[in-house]
Design a protein around this motif. Sequence first.
Motif, mmCIF file in Angstrom:
data_model
loop_
_atom_site.group_PDB
_atom_site.id
_atom_site.type_symbol
_atom_site.label_atom_id
_atom_site.label_comp_id
_atom_site.label_asym_id
_atom_site.label_seq_id
_atom_site.Cartn_x
_atom_site.Cartn_y
_atom_site.Cartn_z
ATOM 1 N N PRO A 124 0.833 -1.308 0.165
ATOM 2 C CA PRO A 124 -0.126 -0.166 -0.056
ATOM 3 C C PRO A 124 0.867 1.191 0.025
ATOM 4 N N TRP A 125 0.306 2.251 -0.571
ATOM 5 C CA TRP A 125 1.078 3.619 -0.542
ATOM 6 C C TRP A 125 0.154 4.756 0.227
ATOM 7 N N ASP A 126 0.923 5.667 0.853
ATOM 8 C CA ASP A 126 0.319 6.632 1.643
ATOM 9 C C ASP A 126 1.024 7.935 1.033
ATOM 10 N N ILE A 127 0.291 9.132 1.661
ATOM 11 C CA ILE A 127 0.911 10.403 1.169
ATOM 12 C C ILE A 127 0.914 11.265 2.662
ATOM 13 N N TRP A 128 2.102 11.478 3.144
ATOM 14 C CA TRP A 128 2.048 12.152 4.330
ATOM 15 C C TRP A 128 1.204 11.461 5.638
ATOM 16 N N GLY A 129 1.316 9.887 5.265
ATOM 17 C CA GLY A 129 0.531 9.004 6.449
ATOM 18 C C GLY A 129 -0.986 8.745 6.208
ATOM 19 N N TYR A 130 -1.317 9.518 5.091
ATOM 20 C CA TYR A 130 -2.786 9.210 4.720
ATOM 21 C C TYR A 130 -2.688 8.039 3.676
ATOM 22 N N HIS A 131 -3.493 7.149 3.642
ATOM 23 C CA HIS A 131 -3.826 6.046 2.696
ATOM 24 C C HIS A 131 -4.220 6.610 1.362
ATOM 25 N N ILE A 132 -3.883 5.894 0.146
ATOM 26 C CA ILE A 132 -4.142 6.413 -1.089
ATOM 27 C C ILE A 132 -4.671 4.809 -1.657
ATOM 28 N N ALA A 133 -5.836 4.705 -1.726
ATOM 29 C CA ALA A 133 -6.640 3.455 -2.292
ATOM 30 C C ALA A 133 -6.226 3.565 -3.838
ATOM 31 N N LEU A 134 -5.857 2.451 -4.422
ATOM 32 C CA LEU A 134 -5.689 2.407 -5.853
ATOM 33 C C LEU A 134 -6.413 1.312 -6.453
ATOM 34 N N LYS A 135 -7.039 1.643 -7.732
ATOM 35 C CA LYS A 135 -7.707 0.445 -8.328
ATOM 36 C C LYS A 135 -7.344 0.729 -9.827
ATOM 37 N N LYS A 136 -7.227 -0.284 -10.332
ATOM 38 C CA LYS A 136 -6.719 -0.527 -11.794
ATOM 39 C C LYS A 136 -8.266 0.131 -12.697
ATOM 40 N N TRP A 137 -8.012 1.208 -13.555
ATOM 41 C CA TRP A 137 -9.224 1.659 -14.316
ATOM 42 C C TRP A 137 -9.862 0.806 -14.998
ATOM 43 N N THR A 138 -11.050 0.526 -15.361
ATOM 44 C CA THR A 138 -11.804 -0.346 -16.223
ATOM 45 C C THR A 138 -12.881 0.628 -17.005
ATOM 46 N N LYS A 139 -13.247 0.023 -17.864
ATOM 47 C CA LYS A 139 -14.249 0.736 -18.683
ATOM 48 C C LYS A 139 -15.427 0.812 -18.058
ATOM 49 N N GLY A 140 -16.204 1.838 -17.887
ATOM 50 C CA GLY A 140 -17.348 1.840 -17.392
ATOM 51 C C GLY A 140 -17.590 1.877 -15.716
ATOM 52 N N MET A 141 -16.125 2.073 -15.043
ATOM 53 C CA MET A 141 -16.188 2.213 -13.671
ATOM 54 C C MET A 141 -16.424 3.403 -13.279
ATOM 55 N N SER A 142 -17.164 3.501 -12.006
ATOM 56 C CA SER A 142 -17.632 4.829 -11.343
ATOM 57 C C SER A 142 -16.235 5.553 -11.063
ATOM 58 N N LEU A 143 -16.237 6.855 -11.211
ATOM 59 C CA LEU A 143 -15.309 7.656 -10.632
ATOM 60 C C LEU A 143 -15.635 8.605 -9.581
#
Length: 147
Positions: A124-143
């Motif tokens: 997992p990744w964080d920015i200044w201690g805040y988690h950044i959730a990542l999802k692979k982009w897929t066609k039609g996914m909600s943003l």
Amino acid sequence: MSSIQLAPSTSNPPGPAITKPWKNLFSPSSNPDSALLYFEPQIIDGIPRAKPPPEVCANGAQECENAIVAYLVGKKLPIPKVKEVLLRKWGQVGSFSFHTVSSGVFMIKFDSGQARDWVLDNGPWDIWGYHIALKKWTKGMSLKLED
């Protein structure tokens, strides 16, 4: 009629400034790639929506095939700082462009699927201690963050 004063450049010989009428800014371009097309809007749930032809959607999907969608969890951080931190963390792996989708939601488009997969596999990744959730982009996914 108003006109624009163009300052002489170093490549032009000294002399009077070239003036062009304002209307020239809005005249049709001679570049065939810059033509705008009109798409008749469709009414969906009472809201007018543009529906471009399938090839436009396909080109857009192709641009995003190496993208991830990132959701910042916890606190809203300044967007330039988020981009700066991610560039430091991921810049060695490959080039990417950073796009704000909405508050706390970003799309990161990588030049290669290999770089995208490395980022997804090494979290997992964080920015200044805040988690950044990542999802692979897929066609039609909600943003949307709510989804």
